[in-house]
Design an enzyme around this catalytic site. Structure first.
Site, PDB file in Angstrom:
ATOM      1  N   GLN A  81       0.644  -1.036   0.090  1.00  0.00           N
ATOM      2  CA  GLN A  81       0.064   0.134   0.021  1.00  0.00           C
ATOM      3  C   GLN A  81       0.880   1.296  -0.157  1.00  0.00           C
ATOM      4  OE1 GLN A  81      -3.469  -0.381   2.903  1.00  0.00           O
ATOM      5  NE2 GLN A  81      -2.142  -1.888   3.755  1.00  0.00           N
ATOM      6  N   ASP A  84       6.136   4.942  -1.037  1.00  0.00           N
ATOM      7  CA  ASP A  84       7.494   5.388  -0.732  1.00  0.00           C
ATOM      8  C   ASP A  84       8.586   4.658  -1.597  1.00  0.00           C
ATOM      9  OD1 ASP A  84       7.354   3.791   2.283  1.00  0.00           O
ATOM     10  OD2 ASP A  84       8.034   3.084   0.504  1.00  0.00           O
ATOM     11  N   HIS A  99      -1.310   1.593  -4.283  1.00  0.00           N
ATOM     12  CA  HIS A  99      -1.630   3.108  -4.199  1.00  0.00           C
ATOM     13  C   HIS A  99      -0.670   3.962  -5.149  1.00  0.00           C
ATOM     14  CE1 HIS A  99      -3.917   1.851  -0.315  1.00  0.00           C
ATOM     15  NE2 HIS A  99      -4.523   1.577  -1.497  1.00  0.00           N
ATOM     16  N   CYS A 107      -0.131  13.392 -15.665  1.00  0.00           N
ATOM     17  CA  CYS A 107      -1.233  14.580 -15.994  1.00  0.00           C
ATOM     18  C   CYS A 107      -2.658  14.390 -15.410  1.00  0.00           C
ATOM     19  CB  CYS A 107      -1.250  14.528 -17.614  1.00  0.00           C
ATOM     20  SG  CYS A 107      -2.733  15.661 -17.972  1.00  0.00           S
ATOM     21  N   GLU A 194       1.044  -3.109  17.286  1.00  0.00           N
ATOM     22  CA  GLU A 194      -0.232  -2.942  18.018  1.00  0.00           C
ATOM     23  C   GLU A 194      -1.332  -4.025  17.432  1.00  0.00           C
ATOM     24  OE1 GLU A 194       1.461   0.583  19.683  1.00  0.00           O
ATOM     25  OE2 GLU A 194      -0.688  -0.373  19.581  1.00  0.00           O
TER      26      GLU A 194
HETATM   27  C1  BV8 Z   1     -11.697   3.442  -3.463  1.00  0.00           C
HETATM   28  C2  BV8 Z   1      -2.080   6.884  -1.379  1.00  0.00           C
HETATM   29  C3  BV8 Z   1     -13.649   3.114  -4.930  1.00  0.00           C
HETATM   30  C4  BV8 Z   1      -1.948   8.543  -1.081  1.00  0.00           C
HETATM   31  C5  BV8 Z   1      -3.673   5.998   0.149  1.00  0.00           C
HETATM   32  C6  BV8 Z   1     -16.176   7.614   1.295  1.00  0.00           C
HETATM   33  C7  BV8 Z   1     -15.575   8.286  -0.192  1.00  0.00           C
HETATM   34  C8  BV8 Z   1     -14.742   7.365  -1.011  1.00  0.00           C
HETATM   35  C9  BV8 Z   1     -14.268   6.496  -0.685  1.00  0.00           C
HETATM   36  C10 BV8 Z   1     -14.355   5.977   0.715  1.00  0.00           C
HETATM   37  C11 BV8 Z   1     -15.356   6.519   1.518  1.00  0.00           C
HETATM   38  N1  BV8 Z   1     -15.139   5.723   2.782  1.00  0.00           N
HETATM   39  C12 BV8 Z   1     -14.656   4.830   2.281  1.00  0.00           C
HETATM   40  C13 BV8 Z   1     -14.192   4.609   1.528  1.00  0.00           C
HETATM   41  C14 BV8 Z   1     -13.174   3.961   0.799  1.00  0.00           C
HETATM   42  C15 BV8 Z   1     -11.714   4.328   1.365  1.00  0.00           C
HETATM   43  C16 BV8 Z   1     -11.315   3.765   2.456  1.00  0.00           C
HETATM   44  O1  BV8 Z   1     -10.980   2.779   2.643  1.00  0.00           O
HETATM   45  N2  BV8 Z   1     -11.204   4.898   3.544  1.00  0.00           N
HETATM   46  C17 BV8 Z   1     -10.822   4.639   4.696  1.00  0.00           C
HETATM   47  C18 BV8 Z   1     -10.185   5.553   5.656  1.00  0.00           C
HETATM   48  C19 BV8 Z   1     -12.155   4.139   5.450  1.00  0.00           C
HETATM   49  N3  BV8 Z   1     -10.885   3.969   0.079  1.00  0.00           N
HETATM   50  C20 BV8 Z   1     -10.768   4.634  -0.926  1.00  0.00           C
HETATM   51  O2  BV8 Z   1     -11.125   5.683  -1.274  1.00  0.00           O
HETATM   52  C21 BV8 Z   1      -9.877   3.886  -2.023  1.00  0.00           C
HETATM   53  N4  BV8 Z   1     -10.623   3.922  -3.401  1.00  0.00           N
HETATM   54  O3  BV8 Z   1     -12.391   2.859  -2.493  1.00  0.00           O
HETATM   55  O4  BV8 Z   1     -12.260   3.681  -4.684  1.00  0.00           O
HETATM   56  C22 BV8 Z   1     -14.531   4.366  -4.662  1.00  0.00           C
HETATM   57  C23 BV8 Z   1     -14.429   5.187  -5.427  1.00  0.00           C
HETATM   58  C24 BV8 Z   1     -15.538   6.181  -5.459  1.00  0.00           C
HETATM   59  C25 BV8 Z   1     -16.163   6.167  -4.296  1.00  0.00           C
HETATM   60  C26 BV8 Z   1     -16.313   5.270  -3.347  1.00  0.00           C
HETATM   61  C27 BV8 Z   1     -15.187   4.279  -3.540  1.00  0.00           C
HETATM   62  C28 BV8 Z   1      -8.589   4.491  -2.435  1.00  0.00           C
HETATM   63  C29 BV8 Z   1      -7.696   4.288  -1.092  1.00  0.00           C
HETATM   64  C30 BV8 Z   1      -6.334   4.878  -1.219  1.00  0.00           C
HETATM   65  C31 BV8 Z   1      -6.171   6.032  -0.701  1.00  0.00           C
HETATM   66  N5  BV8 Z   1      -4.512   6.231  -0.795  1.00  0.00           N
HETATM   67  N6  BV8 Z   1      -2.214   6.316  -0.191  1.00  0.00           N
HETATM   68  C32 BV8 Z   1      -0.790   9.210  -0.162  1.00  0.00           C
HETATM   69  O5  BV8 Z   1      -0.021   8.436   0.302  1.00  0.00           O
HETATM   70  O6  BV8 Z   1      -0.768  10.353  -0.190  1.00  0.00           O
HETATM   71  S1  BV8 Z   1      -4.020   5.560   1.612  1.00  0.00           S
HETATM   72  C33 BV8 Z   1      -2.743   5.486   2.528  1.00  0.00           C
HETATM   73  O7  BV8 Z   1      -3.311   5.007   3.703  1.00  0.00           O
HETATM   74  C34 BV8 Z   1      -1.823   4.494   2.320  1.00  0.00           C
HETATM   75  O8  BV8 Z   1      -1.517   4.071   0.997  1.00  0.00           O
HETATM   76  C35 BV8 Z   1      -2.225   3.148   3.197  1.00  0.00           C
HETATM   77  O9  BV8 Z   1      -3.268   2.377   2.456  1.00  0.00           O
HETATM   78  C36 BV8 Z   1      -3.203   3.969   4.207  1.00  0.00           C
HETATM   79  C37 BV8 Z   1      -2.365   4.046   5.608  1.00  0.00           C
HETATM   80  O10 BV8 Z   1      -2.705   2.580   5.866  1.00  0.00           O
HETATM   81  P1  BV8 Z   1      -1.459   1.875   6.660  1.00  0.00           P
HETATM   82  O11 BV8 Z   1      -0.519   1.653   5.647  1.00  0.00           O
HETATM   83  O12 BV8 Z   1      -1.974   0.739   7.286  1.00  0.00           O
HETATM   84  O13 BV8 Z   1      -0.619   3.003   7.639  1.00  0.00           O
HETATM   85  P2  BV8 Z   1      -1.173   3.258   9.152  1.00  0.00           P
HETATM   86  O14 BV8 Z   1      -0.536   4.487   9.498  1.00  0.00           O
HETATM   87  O15 BV8 Z   1      -2.915   3.393   8.942  1.00  0.00           O
HETATM   88  O16 BV8 Z   1      -1.141   2.045   9.867  1.00  0.00           O
HETATM   89  C38 BV8 Z   1       0.627   1.784  10.112  1.00  0.00           C
HETATM   90  C39 BV8 Z   1       0.644   0.418  10.856  1.00  0.00           C
HETATM   91  O17 BV8 Z   1       1.739   0.171  11.079  1.00  0.00           O
HETATM   92  C40 BV8 Z   1      -0.080   0.547  12.401  1.00  0.00           C
HETATM   93  O18 BV8 Z   1      -0.847  -0.364  12.368  1.00  0.00           O
HETATM   94  C41 BV8 Z   1       1.203   0.379  13.381  1.00  0.00           C
HETATM   95  O19 BV8 Z   1       0.822  -0.167  14.651  1.00  0.00           O
HETATM   96  C42 BV8 Z   1       2.060  -0.280  12.431  1.00  0.00           C
HETATM   97  N7  BV8 Z   1       3.568  -0.058  12.628  1.00  0.00           N
HETATM   98  C43 BV8 Z   1       4.044   1.093  13.296  1.00  0.00           C
HETATM   99  N8  BV8 Z   1       5.496   0.970  13.439  1.00  0.00           N
HETATM  100  C44 BV8 Z   1       5.650  -0.311  12.886  1.00  0.00           C
HETATM  101  C45 BV8 Z   1       4.430  -1.147  12.553  1.00  0.00           C
HETATM  102  N9  BV8 Z   1       4.475  -2.063  12.152  1.00  0.00           N
HETATM  103  C46 BV8 Z   1       5.477  -3.139  12.091  1.00  0.00           C
HETATM  104  N10 BV8 Z   1       6.529  -2.321  12.303  1.00  0.00           N
HETATM  105  C47 BV8 Z   1       6.773  -1.347  12.742  1.00  0.00           C
HETATM  106  N11 BV8 Z   1       8.127  -0.779  12.988  1.00  0.00           N
HETATM  107 ZN    ZN Z   2      -2.292  15.564 -20.291  1.00  0.00          ZN
END
Ligand code: BV8
Ligand code: ZN
Length: 237
Positions: A81, A84, A99, A107, A194
């Site tokens: 996901q 980077d 992602h 563009c 966690e």
């Molecule tokens: C989609 C790129 C179909 C950008 C990212 C309302 C309107 C529209 C959509 C939605 C909506 N409600 C829900 C949705 C669906 C939405 C969604 O899921 N929302 C969530 C918040 C509920 N999804 C989408 O919109 C997706 N598209 O559904 O399209 C659609 C189309 C139209 C209308 C409806 C649906 C697109 C999702 C992609 C978004 N882009 N990134 C950028 O980076 O700027 S998401 C971004 O957040 C990341 O890429 C990643 O995927 C996500 C973060 O999650 P994690 O990677 O898990 O990171 P996080 O910080 O949360 O957790 C870190 C973990 O690591 C923790 O558990 C921690 O304990 C652990 N950790 C910490 N240290 C360590 C460790 N683990 C191991 N070792 C360590 N040392």
């Molecule tokens: Zn263009």
């Protein structure tokens, strides 16, 4: 499948941790098309800031171990996901980027790649078609790259072992993948300091940092494999 947690030990802030990117900004405020339309300068400043942080980061032992697994295991696929690029910098080749990739531009209108373009947030460059240049990442509300998602679902369905590493398992459709794997018979392992939304479904949980746990898993697996190999040879001898 990896999430932002895999890059935490490289100094790249996660999204939801208390030092997380989201703690200062709300994702929908920045990682969405309407945020870009409302305030393209702010959105580009945020991505340029993240590119700078990521540019200074090095892959950690977690990234490196996953690259080793790819080299030594015949049926291994890395789905991430993360945007980077640290898996590729650690040597992983076949990386499914659900992602997109923060180092790439495209563009906004016609989607053509624009990686070499210098971005000035005060004067955002345009494509020859007139479209503004944007980061080549998937924003909230945007569809994931079809090819990447279809391949990731297929691999999850066929997997015997699925490792969910460093992800809070909150963002869909990526968060569906571990459950698709489990529902198709995979042994589901979570590596995370966690508990997460996925923890109740995991067959096994390693409660700790991926940069520490992945090398131990790989070390143990390769030791066991070579001792099994050795005993096989003595039996045959
Ligand atoms: C989609 C790129 C179909 C950008 C990212 C309302 C309107 C529209 C959509 C939605 C909506 N409600 C829900 C949705 C669906 C939405 C969604 O899921 N929302 C969530 C918040 C509920 N999804 C989408 O919109 C997706 N598209 O559904 O399209 C659609 C189309 C139209 C209308 C409806 C649906 C697109 C999702 C992609 C978004 N882009 N990134 C950028 O980076 O700027 S998401 C971004 O957040 C990341 O890429 C990643 O995927 C996500 C973060 O999650 P994690 O990677 O898990 O990171 P996080 O910080 O949360 O957790 C870190 C973990 O690591 C923790 O558990 C921690 O304990 C652990 N950790 C910490 N240290 C360590 C460790 N683990 C191991 N070792 C360590 N040392
Ligand atoms: Zn263009």
């Amino acid at each position: 499948m990896t999430g932002a947690g895999v890059s935490a030990e490289s100094g790249v802030p996660t999204f939801r941790g208390n030092d997380g990117l989201w703690s200062k900004f709300d994702p929908t405020e920045l990682a969405s098309m309407n945020a870009f339309m409302r305030n393209p300068k702010l959105v580009w400043e945020w991505y340029l800031y993240r590119r700078d942080v990521i540019g200074k980061a090095e892959p950690n032992m977690g990234h490196e171990t996953l690259a080793k697994m790819e080299q030594h295991l015949s049926a291994f696929t890395l789905v991430t996901q993360n945007v980077d690029n640290l898996h590729r910098r650690a040597g992983s080749r076949n990386v499914i980027e659900l992602h997109g990739n923060i180092q790439r531009n495209k563009c906004r209108q016609c989607g053509s790649p624009m990686d070499q373009v210098e971005i000035d947030p005060d004067n955002i460059p345009r494509c020859s078609c007139g479209g503004q240049i944007r980061p080549d990442v998937v924003w909230f509300g945007e569809l994931l790259p079809e090819e990447a998602l279809i391949t990731a679902i297929k691999v999850a369905e066929q997997s015997a072992l699925f490792l969910s590493i460093g992800t809070s398992a909150l963002v869909y459709p990526a968060a569906d993948l571990p459950l698709i794997a489990k529902n198709n018979g995979a042994y589901l392992v979570e590596i995370n300091p966690e508990p997460t939304a996925l923890t109740p479904y995991a067959d096994e949980v390693f409660r700790g940092k991926s940069g520490e746990i992945l090398p131990i898993i790989w070390q143990t697996a390769t030791e066991e494999a070579s001792s099994a190999e050795a005993s096989l040879q003595t039996d045959e001898a």
